[in-house]
Design an enzyme around this catalytic site. Structure first.
Site, PDB file in Angstrom:
ATOM      1  N   HIS A   1       0.748  10.171   2.413  1.00  0.00           N
ATOM      2  CA  HIS A   1       0.491   8.833   1.899  1.00  0.00           C
ATOM      3  C   HIS A   1      -0.952   8.411   2.111  1.00  0.00           C
ATOM      4  O   HIS A   1      -1.564   7.785   1.236  1.00  0.00           O
ATOM      5  CB  HIS A   1       1.425   7.826   2.572  1.00  0.00           C
ATOM      6  CG  HIS A   1       1.184   6.412   2.154  1.00  0.00           C
ATOM      7  ND1 HIS A   1       1.636   5.896   0.965  1.00  0.00           N
ATOM      8  CD2 HIS A   1       0.501   5.403   2.763  1.00  0.00           C
ATOM      9  CE1 HIS A   1       1.271   4.633   0.864  1.00  0.00           C
ATOM     10  NE2 HIS A   1       0.573   4.305   1.934  1.00  0.00           N
TER      11      HIS A   1
ATOM     12  N   LYS B   1      -4.940  -3.393  -8.687  1.00  0.00           N
ATOM     13  CA  LYS B   1      -4.485  -2.104  -8.156  1.00  0.00           C
ATOM     14  C   LYS B   1      -2.968  -2.118  -8.089  1.00  0.00           C
ATOM     15  O   LYS B   1      -2.351  -3.167  -7.898  1.00  0.00           O
ATOM     16  CB  LYS B   1      -5.068  -1.852  -6.765  1.00  0.00           C
ATOM     17  CG  LYS B   1      -4.788  -0.462  -6.196  1.00  0.00           C
ATOM     18  CD  LYS B   1      -5.377  -0.334  -4.802  1.00  0.00           C
ATOM     19  CE  LYS B   1      -5.147   1.049  -4.219  1.00  0.00           C
ATOM     20  NZ  LYS B   1      -5.652   1.148  -2.828  1.00  0.00           N
TER      21      LYS B   1
ATOM     22  N   HIS C   1       5.854   1.412  -2.684  1.00  0.00           N
ATOM     23  CA  HIS C   1       6.550   1.182  -1.410  1.00  0.00           C
ATOM     24  C   HIS C   1       7.991   1.643  -1.597  1.00  0.00           C
ATOM     25  O   HIS C   1       8.942   0.910  -1.355  1.00  0.00           O
ATOM     26  CB  HIS C   1       6.480  -0.292  -1.017  1.00  0.00           C
ATOM     27  CG  HIS C   1       6.073  -0.496   0.416  1.00  0.00           C
ATOM     28  ND1 HIS C   1       6.750  -1.315   1.284  1.00  0.00           N
ATOM     29  CD2 HIS C   1       5.058   0.035   1.136  1.00  0.00           C
ATOM     30  CE1 HIS C   1       6.159  -1.301   2.471  1.00  0.00           C
ATOM     31  NE2 HIS C   1       5.123  -0.487   2.397  1.00  0.00           N
TER      32      HIS C   1
END
Length: 756
Positions: free
Chosen positions: A59, A106, A110
């Site tokens: 990530h 942006k 999640h």
């Protein structure tokens, strides 16, 4: 790791080189652990190991994707359409929109946290992306939420969807940010792995742009916002970096807990700090928490940094240094402040009731040094943590099954042979979960708070007014058809881009820039990596032709349940400028007697279509052809149409084809339509790209025809608005009210009529 054991200092690590460490449990590979030892010239301390483990996660480090993401950096950052003021590598991309204004936007994922704890996972996804925008010096003005779930009636969907929607709405509503768009898509592959992508838009003046770095020896490092707790330890940096399976609930402590009211204070406090010019740089604490903020600020600066970890305000006094560094507790920011501005900084924080503590300072060295109760527990080169992590060029190959999938074309499927069959299929497509009314979801979001929302769901793109005097605004859309991407990931990514591009254009916006959220399965699977390589290649090539840069985004891997990856889902967001929001174009039929026209060429392209899915449960063949020149021509036509006011309404043609565009346009104001189609079935359900449906009044019909000829866009007059029915000449007639009732009933029938 507990606070009761012997403190693992740098000195202790140096003297105990053979001490066993839980590197594998923290998600590191053996060769990665060996690399850390080589960088440091010793074994890492427990705190250092914690930092490297989260910062070298998939990530945070993009270790499997950055070799492919480099191609986006090849795109021109200044084009005839606009100029990038900040791009890839910053917290968010920033685009010049004229009149001294800039917009930052942006999108990030999640996904796995939202599966474990739907409400908090989705809520903190919104909170995190808002802080990315804030860190650039911008005021957040709107959010969007591209969502993916398993089948509507699946038990897993009924568990996660209500909480995710409530989390997105609850956090955004409390912040007072309008939710102006997004998607809700259902597919079998998302069972056990929903996608929760969050986008935020912010506005700033050019002179207010701020970048995050720690420079200036003696400058203070200030942590402000919420206290650090035990929630989110490892957080998204762990959850997003491994295959998600039935063991997921055991990771419940890894999901952050959000407090939108604290975030609202943090937003206002931060904007005042910027306005007062008392900060050199600000970094939000998102994925990897303090590990990320300290290492990235130090790495981007010109010196080192020294931090006293025991000065960090805690909600839980039992947290160890490792846990403090790994915690992803929300609503926290880190600032670099010159000593002469420190008192003013603290005064502003007190004004907003935001706790602020000096936790360190910038040094003249080249290391990040972190002490705990007088002992050094971290002493590392910051770039090795933040930027110089592992890079994998993972093997990829075209899947063995791809040819057979593409050979199984939908064009061979049985088509309706009577008007009644066509009518039944029209109703089935319109009322299918992916095409049906999403008000059950969107009614939980405040779309008009702040008073600057010009267009929002269910319009093709969200439009926000930026300047009240000039009516300058921006339009934003997110799109992706994972079914197309499965059939051909190169073309599928381009179709996601051109649909967003077209949605911005048909509302009257001039597309300027792209952000993306690339959701894929395991990078350790060569099939998945081939999909990823093809998608990034396709996106880059299309952006080059369209003349728009990729300004940033996110990669989310390991989206799969067991060995079954999700559909490749490269979500693409496009932002465009609207010179005068009063001239925006809506998509609904508003008057009787208007001409209905289709712009662009309709071809026999049914593979991957909604019709093939809903009517036949089929996925196979090749997706629609992408014609980038035709997309540019259509966009240019729509921009001129908006400026001259020649069209009454416009709706892009994409998922569900003309059938969905006609239905949605009639639903808006209850105005019916009668169309006369050359090939009723194909004209209704083809999903050819570079097309839009528009309406014009009788007195401007010829003007539009001339405009289409000027831009080289094919045009076909297909009907007129009027009455209360949707009529296809010689085939079917259905009352708009009846069709709308079917469209509205789908989600409440499964999820219930009461909102959560």
């Amino acid at each position: 790791m507990t606070a009761a054991r012997q403190l693992d200092t740098v000195a202790h690590a140096t003297s105990t080189p053979d001490q066993s460490q839980p590197w594998a449990e923290l998600g590191l590979r053996e060769e990665e652990y060996a690399s850390i030892r080589e960088i440091l010239g010793r074994r890492p301390t427990g705190a250092e190991l914690a930092m490297y483990s989260v910062m070298w996660s998939e990530h945070c480090s993009y270790k499997s994707s950055k070799v492919h993401l480099k191609k986006f950096g090849e795109l021109p950052q200044e084009t005839p359409l606009g100029k990038t003021l900040a791009g890839i590598g910053e917290n968010a991309g920033v685009i010049d929109i004229g009149q001294g204004y800039a917009v930052t936007f942006k999108v990030e994922s999640h996904n796995h946290p939202s599966y474990v704890e739907p409400y908090q996972g989705a809520a903190t996804g919104v909170g995190g992306i808002v802080r990315d925008i804030l860190a650039m010096g911008a005021r957040p003005v709107a959010v969007m939420d591209p969502l993916r779930f398993g089948p509507l009636d699946a038990e897993d969907t009924r568990r996660v969807l209500p909480g995710i929607v409530a989390g997105v709405g609850g956090y955004g509503n409390c912040l007072g940010l309008p939710n102006i768009g997004g998607e809700v898509v259902f597919d079998e592959t998302y069972v056990g792995n929903p996608l929760v992508n969050a986008l935020c838009v912010g506005v700033l003046r050019h002179e207010d742009l701020h970048l995050a770095f720690a420079s200036g020896v003696g400058n203070k490092v200030v942590l402000y916002g919420a206290r650090t707790g035990g929630d989110g330890i490892g957080g998204v940096s762990v959850l997003a970096s491994e295959t998600f399976d039935a063991d997921g609930p055991a990771k419940r402590p890894s999901v952050q807990v959000g407090d939108p009211f604290m975030e609202k204070l943090l937003i206002e406090c931060t904007l005042e700090l910027f306005a007062a010019k008392v900060v050199n740089g600000i970094q939000d604490l998102g994925g990897a928490g303090l590990s990320c903020a300290t290492s990235e600020l130090a790495s981007a600066g010109s010196g080192g940094m020294h931090v006293e970890l025991d000065t960090v305000p805690l909600r839980d006094s039992s947290l160890s240094p490792e846990e403090i560094l790994m915690s992803e507790s929300q609503e926290r920011m880190m600032a670099v402040v010159e000593p002469e501005h420190l008192d003013a900084f603290m005064a502003i924080c007190r004004k907003w009731d935001v706790e602020a503590v000096v936790v360190g300072e910038v040094t003249d060295g080249d290391h990040l040094v972190i002490d705990w109760h007088g002992e050094t527990v971290v002493d590392v080169p910051p770039r090795s943590v933040a930027h110089d992590g592992p890079t994998y060029d993972r093997p990829y190959a075209r899947p063995a099954w791809q040819d057979a999938l593409q050979a199984d074309v939908a064009e061979k499927l049985a088509r309706p042979t009577t008007g009644d069959e066509l009518r039944d299929q029209l109703v089935a497509v319109v009322s299918s979960p992916n095409m049906a009314d999403k008000s059950w979801v969107t009614d939980q979001y405040d779309r008009y708070v702040q008073g600057n929302t010009v267009l929002a769901q269910p319009e093709d793109a969200g439009v926000i007014r930026v300047d009240e005097d000039s009516n300058l605004g921006v339009a934003v859309s997110t799109d992706c058809n994972g079914r197309f991407a499965k059939l051909d990931p190169y073309v599928g990514a381009q179709l996601a881009l051109v649909e967003s591009f077209r949605n911005v254009a048909v509302t009257g916006g001039r597309p300027l820039a792209v952000t993306d959220c690339l959701n894929f399965g395991s990078p350790e699977n060569p099939d998945v990596m081939w999909q990823f390589e093809q998608a990034t290649h396709g996106l880059k090539d299309a952006c080059a032709v369209l003349g728009i840069p990729v300004t940033g985004g996110n990669v989310s891997f390991y989206n799969q349940t067991g060995d079954t990856p999700i559909l490749p889902t490269p979500v693409v967001g496009v932002l465009g400028v609207v010179e005068d929001v009063r001239r925006r174009i809506r998509h609904g039929f508003s008057a009787e007697g208007s001409h209905v026209l289709v712009l662009g060429e309709t071809r026999e392209e049914l593979s991957g279509s909604t019709w093939a899915d809903v009517v036949h449960g089929h996925l196979g063949g090749l997706p629609p052809v992408v014609d980038l020149e035709a997309e540019s021509a259509l966009a240019a036509l729509m921009l001129e149409a908006a400026a001259t006011g020649v069209v009454e309404s416009a709706h892009d043609l994409s998922d569900g084809g003309l059938a969905i565009a006609l239905a949605e346009a009639t639903f808006r104001h209850g105005v019916g339509v009668t169309v006369d189609l050359e090939d009723p079935f194909l004209d209704l359900f083809s999903e050819s790209s570079a097309r839009a449906m528009v309406t014009v009044t009788e007195d401007r019909h010829e003007e539009l025809i001339a405009l289409a000829q000027k831009h080289g866009v094919e045009l076909a007059s297909v009907g007129r608005t009027g009455g209360t029915d949707l009529v296809v000449e010689g085939q079917l007639r259905i009352p708009v009210a009846e069709l709308k009732s079917a469209w509205q009933a789908t989600l409440p029938a499964v999820l219930g009529s009461q909102l959560v």
